[in-house]
Design a protein around this motif. Structure first.
Motif, PDB file in Angstrom:
ATOM      1  N   ILE A 105     -17.900 -13.733   7.692  1.00 27.38           N
ATOM      2  CA  ILE A 105     -18.732 -14.580   8.566  1.00 27.38           C
ATOM      3  C   ILE A 105     -17.842 -15.334   9.562  1.00 27.38           C
ATOM      4  O   ILE A 105     -18.141 -15.391  10.758  1.00 27.38           O
ATOM      5  N   GLU A 106     -16.731 -15.892   9.083  1.00 21.51           N
ATOM      6  CA  GLU A 106     -15.815 -16.630   9.968  1.00 21.51           C
ATOM      7  C   GLU A 106     -15.231 -15.740  11.063  1.00 21.51           C
ATOM      8  O   GLU A 106     -15.141 -16.143  12.221  1.00 21.51           O
ATOM      9  N   LEU A 107     -14.819 -14.526  10.695  1.00 15.65           N
ATOM     10  CA  LEU A 107     -14.105 -13.654  11.628  1.00 15.65           C
ATOM     11  C   LEU A 107     -15.019 -12.868  12.561  1.00 15.65           C
ATOM     12  O   LEU A 107     -14.657 -12.614  13.706  1.00 15.65           O
ATOM     13  N   LEU A 108     -16.200 -12.471  12.082  1.00 21.58           N
ATOM     14  CA  LEU A 108     -17.074 -11.603  12.888  1.00 21.58           C
ATOM     15  C   LEU A 108     -18.447 -12.198  13.176  1.00 21.58           C
ATOM     16  O   LEU A 108     -19.206 -11.629  13.950  1.00 21.58           O
ATOM     17  N   ASN A 109     -18.771 -13.289  12.511  1.00 19.45           N
ATOM     18  CA  ASN A 109     -20.064 -13.945  12.699  1.00 19.45           C
ATOM     19  C   ASN A 109     -21.254 -13.020  12.390  1.00 19.45           C
ATOM     20  O   ASN A 109     -22.302 -13.116  13.017  1.00 19.45           O
ATOM     21  N   ASN A 110     -21.064 -12.113  11.436  1.00 21.65           N
ATOM     22  CA  ASN A 110     -22.156 -11.236  11.009  1.00 21.65           C
ATOM     23  C   ASN A 110     -23.002 -11.917   9.941  1.00 21.65           C
ATOM     24  O   ASN A 110     -22.574 -12.880   9.313  1.00 21.65           O
ATOM     25  N   SER A 111     -24.172 -11.381   9.729  1.00 30.19           N
ATOM     26  CA  SER A 111     -25.031 -11.807   8.630  1.00 30.19           C
ATOM     27  C   SER A 111     -24.524 -11.117   7.364  1.00 30.19           C
ATOM     28  O   SER A 111     -24.632  -9.893   7.230  1.00 30.19           O
ATOM     29  N   VAL A 112     -23.945 -11.889   6.456  1.00 23.78           N
ATOM     30  CA  VAL A 112     -23.356 -11.330   5.237  1.00 23.78           C
ATOM     31  C   VAL A 112     -23.773 -12.193   4.054  1.00 23.78           C
ATOM     32  O   VAL A 112     -23.739 -13.428   4.127  1.00 23.78           O
ATOM     33  N   LEU A 113     -24.160 -11.523   2.981  1.00 24.57           N
ATOM     34  CA  LEU A 113     -24.640 -12.205   1.780  1.00 24.57           C
ATOM     35  C   LEU A 113     -23.770 -11.863   0.577  1.00 24.57           C
ATOM     36  O   LEU A 113     -23.187 -10.780   0.509  1.00 24.57           O
ATOM     37  N   HIS A 114     -23.712 -12.777  -0.372  1.00 24.18           N
ATOM     38  CA  HIS A 114     -23.018 -12.548  -1.631  1.00 24.18           C
ATOM     39  C   HIS A 114     -23.991 -11.845  -2.568  1.00 24.18           C
ATOM     40  O   HIS A 114     -25.128 -12.284  -2.733  1.00 24.18           O
ATOM     41  N   GLY A 115     -23.573 -10.721  -3.147  1.00 24.61           N
ATOM     42  CA  GLY A 115     -24.450 -10.012  -4.065  1.00 24.61           C
ATOM     43  C   GLY A 115     -23.791  -8.785  -4.660  1.00 24.61           C
ATOM     44  O   GLY A 115     -22.695  -8.390  -4.270  1.00 24.61           O
ATOM     45  N   GLU A 116     -24.483  -8.183  -5.610  1.00 21.58           N
ATOM     46  CA  GLU A 116     -24.006  -7.001  -6.328  1.00 21.58           C
ATOM     47  C   GLU A 116     -24.671  -5.738  -5.794  1.00 21.58           C
ATOM     48  O   GLU A 116     -25.865  -5.746  -5.463  1.00 21.58           O
ATOM     49  N   ALA A 117     -23.937  -4.644  -5.793  1.00 28.30           N
ATOM     50  CA  ALA A 117     -24.438  -3.357  -5.304  1.00 28.30           C
ATOM     51  C   ALA A 117     -25.584  -2.817  -6.155  1.00 28.30           C
ATOM     52  O   ALA A 117     -26.440  -2.090  -5.667  1.00 28.30           O
ATOM     53  N   ASN A 118     -25.618  -3.167  -7.413  1.00 28.89           N
ATOM     54  CA  ASN A 118     -26.652  -2.639  -8.310  1.00 28.89           C
ATOM     55  C   ASN A 118     -27.875  -3.545  -8.413  1.00 28.89           C
ATOM     56  O   ASN A 118     -28.770  -3.298  -9.223  1.00 28.89           O
TER      57      ASN A 118
END
Length: 185
Positions: A87-100
């Motif tokens: 988020i800091e470097l690219l300002n994308n929408s990114v969430l914390h979570g598991e692939a499964n």
């Protein structure tokens, strides 16, 4: 390896480090991987358009994301420090979570990518759950990349091409002992 605590610690430490190099943050510093070229090949394989809504599972700090031009990008990663750095470097929408256990509704994304993460999963049951989740949230296509057949590390989970019967199997982009799979839905 039946849990991901070893790898979680590795990725949290990377995210909390001093570098802003996306390749280093995402673990490519000791490989021959050309992340820009890998992203180009994924975009070409998936025919990603500037109007597509893309989900990248295990997005890390954004090594691939920096090269993916699309209508809407969303990332998910299990490392909270890498999510923060992304988020800091690219300002994308990114969430914390598991692939499964993805939090999105069915068929939310046009295309779903997961590159360079499956060998860090704790076991094949987790992998199967993750694949089911990728299929659930994707409308058009799924790309899973960098699956190792063999590895220099005992901690890496290995895969067999024959286990991806319905998928198109593609040679690895930078390592001959790895492969990619693509599924058009």
């Amino acid at each position: 390896m039946e849990d991901m605590s070893y790898w979680k610690e590795v990725w949290e430490r990377k995210g909390n480090g001093n570098t802003n190099s996306l390749e280093e943050l995402d673990g490519y510093e000791d490989t021959t991987a050309d992340v820009k070229e890998i992203a180009r090949q994924i975009v070409e394989q998936m025919d990603i358009k500037e109007t597509d809504k893309i989900l990248e599972v295990a997005c890390g700090a954004g090594g691939l994301a920096q090269y993916i031009k699309c209508g809407e990008y969303v990332g998910v990663d299990y490392s909270s420090s890498l999510v923060k750095r992304h988020i800091e470097l690219l300002n994308n929408s990114v969430l914390h979570g598991e692939a499964n256990d993805l939090i999105f509704k069915d068929k939310t994304f046009d295309k779903v990518i997961c590159f360079g993460a499956f060998h860090y999963f704790p076991n094949h049951e987790y992998s199967k759950q993750a694949i089911a989740e990728l299929k659930r949230v994707a409308k058009e296509a799924i790309f899973i990349g960098d699956l190792p057949v063999t590895s220099h590390r005992k901690e890496h989970l290995l895969y067999d091409k024959k286990d991806f019967g319905e998928w198109e199997v593609i040679d690895g982009y930078y390592n001959p002992s790895r492969f990619n799979v693509y599924l058009k839905l």
